[in-house]
Structures are given as C-alpha cells and as structure tokens.
Design an enzyme around this catalytic site. Structure first.
Site, PDB file in Angstrom:
ATOM      1  N   LYS A 206       0.835  -1.202   0.000  1.00  0.00           N
ATOM      2  CA  LYS A 206       0.000   0.000   0.000  1.00  0.00           C
ATOM      3  C   LYS A 206       0.871   1.254   0.000  1.00  0.00           C
ATOM      4  O   LYS A 206       0.658   2.173  -0.774  1.00  0.00           O
ATOM      5  CB  LYS A 206      -0.908  -0.047   1.230  1.00  0.00           C
ATOM      6  CG  LYS A 206      -1.872   1.094   1.357  1.00  0.00           C
ATOM      7  CD  LYS A 206      -2.818   0.814   2.520  1.00  0.00           C
ATOM      8  CE  LYS A 206      -3.361   2.080   3.112  1.00  0.00           C
ATOM      9  NZ  LYS A 206      -4.176   1.832   4.291  1.00  0.00           N
ATOM     10  N   GLU A 212      10.911  -4.506   4.004  1.00  0.00           N
ATOM     11  CA  GLU A 212      10.998  -5.903   3.567  1.00  0.00           C
ATOM     12  C   GLU A 212      10.596  -6.034   2.097  1.00  0.00           C
ATOM     13  O   GLU A 212      11.276  -6.670   1.296  1.00  0.00           O
ATOM     14  CB  GLU A 212      10.064  -6.784   4.411  1.00  0.00           C
ATOM     15  CG  GLU A 212      10.463  -6.923   5.872  1.00  0.00           C
ATOM     16  CD  GLU A 212       9.871  -5.843   6.763  1.00  0.00           C
ATOM     17  OE1 GLU A 212       9.515  -4.750   6.253  1.00  0.00           O
ATOM     18  OE2 GLU A 212       9.774  -6.088   7.976  1.00  0.00           O
ATOM     19  N   GLY A 266      -4.448  -2.482   5.916  1.00  0.00           N
ATOM     20  CA  GLY A 266      -3.633  -3.581   5.385  1.00  0.00           C
ATOM     21  C   GLY A 266      -4.225  -4.955   5.675  1.00  0.00           C
ATOM     22  O   GLY A 266      -4.365  -5.792   4.785  1.00  0.00           O
ATOM     23  N   ARG A 267      -4.600  -5.197   6.934  1.00  0.00           N
ATOM     24  CA  ARG A 267      -5.071  -6.541   7.304  1.00  0.00           C
ATOM     25  C   ARG A 267      -6.500  -6.813   6.836  1.00  0.00           C
ATOM     26  O   ARG A 267      -7.026  -7.904   7.058  1.00  0.00           O
ATOM     27  CB  ARG A 267      -4.912  -6.761   8.807  1.00  0.00           C
ATOM     28  CG  ARG A 267      -5.565  -5.723   9.691  1.00  0.00           C
ATOM     29  CD  ARG A 267      -5.085  -5.866  11.144  1.00  0.00           C
ATOM     30  NE  ARG A 267      -5.534  -4.780  11.986  1.00  0.00           N
ATOM     31  CZ  ARG A 267      -4.937  -3.588  12.087  1.00  0.00           C
ATOM     32  NH1 ARG A 267      -3.862  -3.324  11.367  1.00  0.00           N
ATOM     33  NH2 ARG A 267      -5.389  -2.658  12.890  1.00  0.00           N
ATOM     34  N   GLU A 352      -3.433  -7.642  15.813  1.00  0.00           N
ATOM     35  CA  GLU A 352      -3.016  -6.294  15.413  1.00  0.00           C
ATOM     36  C   GLU A 352      -4.177  -5.312  15.597  1.00  0.00           C
ATOM     37  O   GLU A 352      -3.976  -4.138  15.856  1.00  0.00           O
ATOM     38  CB  GLU A 352      -2.525  -6.286  13.962  1.00  0.00           C
ATOM     39  CG  GLU A 352      -1.622  -5.096  13.656  1.00  0.00           C
ATOM     40  CD  GLU A 352      -0.960  -5.155  12.285  1.00  0.00           C
ATOM     41  OE1 GLU A 352      -1.498  -5.807  11.385  1.00  0.00           O
ATOM     42  OE2 GLU A 352       0.099  -4.536  12.119  1.00  0.00           O
ATOM     43  N   HIS A 383      -2.214 -33.703  17.747  1.00  0.00           N
ATOM     44  CA  HIS A 383      -1.026 -34.467  18.132  1.00  0.00           C
ATOM     45  C   HIS A 383       0.028 -33.555  18.734  1.00  0.00           C
ATOM     46  O   HIS A 383       1.177 -33.965  18.904  1.00  0.00           O
ATOM     47  CB  HIS A 383      -0.473 -35.209  16.907  1.00  0.00           C
ATOM     48  CG  HIS A 383      -1.436 -36.230  16.389  1.00  0.00           C
ATOM     49  ND1 HIS A 383      -1.365 -37.566  16.704  1.00  0.00           N
ATOM     50  CD2 HIS A 383      -2.548 -36.086  15.614  1.00  0.00           C
ATOM     51  CE1 HIS A 383      -2.370 -38.213  16.131  1.00  0.00           C
ATOM     52  NE2 HIS A 383      -3.108 -37.327  15.459  1.00  0.00           N
ATOM     53  N   LYS A 493      10.270  -0.911  14.230  1.00  0.00           N
ATOM     54  CA  LYS A 493      10.708  -0.525  12.875  1.00  0.00           C
ATOM     55  C   LYS A 493      11.702   0.632  12.968  1.00  0.00           C
ATOM     56  O   LYS A 493      12.716   0.653  12.288  1.00  0.00           O
ATOM     57  CB  LYS A 493       9.508  -0.041  12.056  1.00  0.00           C
ATOM     58  CG  LYS A 493       8.655  -1.107  11.443  1.00  0.00           C
ATOM     59  CD  LYS A 493       7.748  -0.430  10.390  1.00  0.00           C
ATOM     60  CE  LYS A 493       6.410  -1.068  10.288  1.00  0.00           C
ATOM     61  NZ  LYS A 493       5.450  -0.330   9.494  1.00  0.00           N
TER      62      LYS A 493
HETATM   63  C1  G6Q Z   1      -1.876  -4.234   8.503  1.00  0.00           C
HETATM   64  C2  G6Q Z   1      -0.663  -3.496   8.673  1.00  0.00           C
HETATM   65  C3  G6Q Z   1       0.567  -4.138   8.064  1.00  0.00           C
HETATM   66  C4  G6Q Z   1       0.785  -3.810   6.591  1.00  0.00           C
HETATM   67  C5  G6Q Z   1       2.231  -4.185   6.237  1.00  0.00           C
HETATM   68  C6  G6Q Z   1       2.536  -3.958   4.784  1.00  0.00           C
HETATM   69  O1  G6Q Z   1      -2.962  -3.862   8.825  1.00  0.00           O
HETATM   70  O2  G6Q Z   1      -0.850  -2.200   8.262  1.00  0.00           O
HETATM   71  O3  G6Q Z   1       0.601  -5.531   8.230  1.00  0.00           O
HETATM   72  O4  G6Q Z   1      -0.128  -4.483   5.794  1.00  0.00           O
HETATM   73  O5  G6Q Z   1       3.109  -3.458   7.036  1.00  0.00           O
HETATM   74  O6  G6Q Z   1       2.370  -2.619   4.464  1.00  0.00           O
HETATM   75  P1  G6Q Z   1       2.440  -2.143   2.964  1.00  0.00           P
HETATM   76  O7  G6Q Z   1       1.315  -2.751   2.231  1.00  0.00           O
HETATM   77  O8  G6Q Z   1       2.359  -0.647   3.012  1.00  0.00           O
HETATM   78  O9  G6Q Z   1       3.762  -2.625   2.432  1.00  0.00           O
END
Ligand code: G6Q
Length: 536
Positions: A206, A212, A266-267, A352, A383, A493
């Site tokens: 986003k 990463e 994001g989630r 989260e 198990h 971070k």
């Molecule tokens: C979710 C968070 C987080 C996010 C990641 C990736 O709700 O905001 O997990 O999705 O940090 O972010 P980007 O999509 O901006 O790379």
C-alpha cells in the site's frame, strides 16, 4: 465517562458470573433438551454452534445489553457509511465497500468510492484473464508460468491464506508463490526453481515504502534485469499500491498498477487490488464469488438483530470467555488442510486490531482486550498442543471450523476428519473423571465454538473471513479501543532503522564497541561483530 468495568452492563455480567460459578455445560445440556437449537445460528448453509460455552439465555441477554450499551450497532453503521472511526489516523474504514454488490453509492469525504472500486475490479479481471489465458507475455514472448506476490503483513497473509484455501480452483500449470520475509533466504529459495522469462512479480505494498517488500522487490528486479535486460522489467512486474509515484519510479507501467485507498487497512485488504494474486490463481469469477460471500455476511451483520447476528454473537462469546471466565488465549482450529494458513491470518487480523491498551479517547483500559490467538489445522494440532487444551492449567477457548464436503477426498475419507472434529469439542466439554489415575483425568468444561459449512468454496471462504472481521470489530467496540490502527508495530521498525547503519561493513570493522543502546542490545551487537570475526 465511567470506565467500562464500572458500567451497569459490565457489573451485571460480573454479578451473573458469580451465579454461574457452580454451573457446568453438561448440566446446562441436561436441563435444556433444545440447547443446541437455542444456542446455534444458521446463515445459508453456514452454521455457528456456540452451545458448548458456559452460557444461558440470561448470559446472552446480559451480553446483548453490553453490546447495546457500547453502541455496537451505531459504530457498525458508522463504519459501513464511511465515518472516520479510525480516530488516531482520522480515516474511514471501508473494506466493506470493496465487496459491496448493491450498486448503491458509498460516500466518504463527500465522494462515492464505488466507481473507483469497480474500475480496479475490472482492471483485475482483465489482468487475470490475460495472465491465465497466456495472452500476457513476458519480455521474450513466453506466457506466465509463475506469479510471485512480494508483500508482507496485510499485503501477504490475506492473499496467501485465500490462495491456499482455494487451491482446488487453481489453474493447472500456473503457480503462485508468496515472498514476505526480509531474510534473503525466502526470495532466494523461491527464485531457485523459477525461470525469469515466465515469471511475473506482483509487488503488493500500500505504501510502497515497506523495508521488507522494497528489499525483496529490488532483488527480484535485479534478477529479471540481470537475466533479460533492464528493458524487460516492465513486462515482468505489476504493482498494487496507493503510492503511484513510487510505483512509477520502480519501473512499473501505469496500466499494470492497481490502486487502493487509505480507507483500506492492510489486514483488511485482500478484497482490494491486494487480492490480485487470488484472482490470478483461482480466476476473477472465483474472486468475485468470494466478494459475494463476504457481502452476504456484511448484509447479515448490518441487518440481523444482535440476538441472531453471527459476528456479534461470536464476539460476545469471546468477551464472556476472555473478560469474565478468564480465558487466556483463543485457538483457531480449521479442520481443513486448505485453511491451514487461517490461524496466521487471524493472528494478524485479531491481535493487530485488538492488541491495544488505551481507549479511543486515549485513557488506559481497565479490562483485558484481545486474547492471544494461535492455532493450527486439525487433526495435526491434536497431536501437539491439544494436550494443553484438554489438561493444562490455563483455560483456552477455541473455534473449530470444518466443511461437510471435502474438495479433494471422498465422503468416507472425509468422515475420518469430521469424526475428529466432532469428537474434540465433545471431549473438551465432557471431560472424563478418573479417580484412580489422576493423569487420565480431564476436567472438561472447556469452551468451544463450532463453525460448519457445506464446502470450502470462494463464497463460504468470503463469508468466513468477513465473519471474523466483524467479530474483531464488535469486540474492539466493546473494549472501547480503535481496532484499525497499529502503532505498536512502529517502535521496533524505527529502532531497526537506527541500528542498521551500525551493522554496515565500516561499522563492523570499527574497533570501538557500540555503546548507545541498553546494555543487552549493546552486548548483542558487539557479540555479533565478534562472531563475524571483525570489530573488537
Ligand atoms: C496491517 C498493517 C501491516 C501492513 C504491512 C505492509 O494492517 O498495516 O501488516 O499491511 O506493514 O504494508 P504495505 O502494504 O504498506 O507494504
């Protein structure tokens, strides 16, 4: 405003808990032959059985009172209608618009978001048809055999979980991979088996700034450019992002960029362009069936009274177990191999969202918020950690999830799985007394929900995910927290960014020890330098 635990509804539940101290689930079943029918709920062929919880009609009434006191319905309506309920970021929360099939406008900030949602969906449809049909060609004219989604967190877990869940619908010969970890091993292992000429990367971010994802995207870009030339990059990359300029700088062509918006968390983003890998793997029709399933759950959540509202009930049962009966964790147990990534997905969605300790107004909470979520597929988990569920000292609630029909196996083989699914919740409730062999004693009375639907298909998957999203939302409202920010992931971070320059070659060879952190972190960094044979 009175703190939550001082409110009438909370106090009534506390008093009720004392009354329930001597109750047992088994006795409640004995005293109420219609208990299953009373404490279960169906939506289409989707059933939630919550009768194996220590609840009575009075418990549920008091829980519904709590939901009304905390204005769950008002918050729900504000969410669906574009209110800025994510107060710390002053944002609307409109993942429900992404699957809105009503044809009505959804307005936030004075603008209807639906035309944009439909445009991107159309773009996703065209792209997935082209890739799946071999019309999309790589730089050397080869069709795509492998798609690699590069993303992390919400830009990885949702699509990865849904792609896995819909494995029976995948197009043969088109493989979808997910790379998330900044550990270079993840990308290196994935690339080993791939051919750059037939590989298409989807960079899902986003913000398009995530360390990463940007590191992995740079590695993938270099892999393509080294083997096919810099001019090949455009034919081998698509991007899913709200950051158009960063995408263009990376070298992705505008028509291969898929937008999302700041009102998509994001989630909660697998319904957006972040779900492109799902549409490519399973087909755009399947992706849209998933949206329709989620939309059916949205309508139910919006329209059903709390007393017969599946997400609200699942949430309230969780509040009862967690805040009043002392459940310390919650297990998610899909009896479906294709749902094996669901626990990891829900760990993020739930922890989260609801791992918070201040209210929306910034006051400390005086009650527990989200529980620790963990899980693994059944029967594998039977198990391993089920021992603790059955005989441990901690009280842990669980959700058991299964489909009546298998996508892969015949009914007789599937019956073995389902026999275990039914047996475990029975065992957790009934327990088994053994006066002569204490190690064989099962206390029983462990609370479980069972979610049973006909078949794991795109529609039921959409319903299941939306059920959990709304459950998490309702709990957040009751706990008075903002479920839609995630400031807790920021500090680490920032510190990593500060430490990274201390790990560069020049710093590693420097004689002086690092000394600007706490004692432990200084010690660890300096030991790391020694392990690499450099530094002092
Ligand atoms: C979710 C968070 C987080 C996010 C990641 C990736 O709700 O905001 O997990 O999705 O940090 O972010 P980007 O999509 O901006 O790379």
């Amino acid at each position: 405003m009175a703190s939550l635990t001082q409110t009438p509804a909370w106090k009534a539940l506390e008093a009720h808990r004392e009354k329930m101290a001597a109750a047992s689930m088994c006795a409640l079943f004995d005293g109420h032959p219609g208990r299953f029918a009373h404490f279960s709920l169906a939506l289409d062929d989707f059933l939630l059985d919550y009768s194996k919880n220590l609840v009575t009609a009075e418990t549920m009434k008091l829980l519904f009172d709590l939901a009304r006191q905390e204005d769950v319905e008002g918050w729900r309506d504000r969410m669906f209608s574009g209110g800025h309920i994510n107060v710390s970021e002053d944002r609307a929360v409109l993942h429900t618009a992404l699957r809105d099939r009503s044809g009505e406008a959804v307005v936030t900030g004075g603008a209807d978001v639906m035309p944009g949602v439909r445009d991107v969906l159309g773009q996703m449809r065209a792209f997935s048809v082209a890739v799946r049909g071999g019309i999309w060609k790589g730089h050397t004219g080869e069709p795509v055999s492998d798609v690699v989604n590069i993303g992390i967190g919400g830009s990885d877990l949702g699509p990865a979980m849904a792609c896995q869940a819909l494995a029976p619908y995948h197009k043969p010969g088109l493989n979808v991979h997910f790379v998330s970890n900044v550990d270079g091993a993840h990308m290196a292992e994935t690339l080993k088996a791939l051919n750059p000429e037939t590989t298409l990367f989807i960079v899902a971010s986003k913000t398009f700034t995530t360390q990463e994802t940007m590191s992995n995207a740079a590695t993938a870009r270099a892999w393509v450019a080294d083997s096919l030339g810099e001019e090949a990059v455009a034919r081998h990359f698509a991007a899913l992002s709200a950051n158009e300029s960063a995408v263009a700088d990376f070298g992705v062509e505008t028509q291969n960029m898929f937008r999302l918006w700041d009102w998509v968390g994001g989630r909660f983003s697998l319904w957006s362009s972040i779900g492109l890998s799902i549409a490519v793997a399973a087909g755009a029709e399947r992706f849209e069936e998933m949206l329709e399933g989620a939309y059916a759950m949205d309508r139910h959540f919006l329209e059903a009274p709390l007393e017969s509202n599946m997400p609200a009930i699942l949430a309230l049962i969780g509040v009862w177990n967690c805040n009043f009966l002392g459940a310390q964790a919650h297990a998610v147990l899909p009896y479906d191999h294709n749902l094996r990534r669901l626990p990891a997905y829900l760990q993020q969605a739930d922890m989260e969202s609801n791992g918070k300790s201040v209210t929306r107004d910034g006051d400390p909470v005086d009650h527990h918020t989200g529980p620790v979520i963990f899980g693994a597929p059944g029967t594998n988990a039977q198990h391993t950690f089920f021992q603790l569920l059955h005989q441990g000292t901690r009280m842990i609630s669980s959700d058991f999830i299964a489909a009546a029909e298998s996508c892969n196996a015949g009914p007789e083989r599937h019956a073995i799985l389902l026999a275990n699914f039914f047996a475990q919740t029975e065992a957790l409730m009934l327990g088994k007394k053994d006066a002569h062999a204490p190690h064989k004693n099962f206390e029983g009375g462990r609370p479980t929900n069972s979610i049973l639907f006909r078949k794991l298909d795109p529609r039921s998957l959409g319903m299941l995910i939306a059920l959990y999203e709304h459950k998490i939302f309702v709990q957040g409202v009751i706990w008075r927290i903002n479920s839609f920010d995630q400031w807790g992931v920021e500090l680490g971070k920032r510190l990593a960014k500060e430490i990274l320059p201390q790990l560069t070659a020049a710093q590693l060879t420097a004689e002086a020890d690092v000394d600007n952190h706490d004692g432990s972190t200084n010690g660890l960094i300096n030991h790391y330098k020694k392990l690499l044979g450099r530094g002092s």
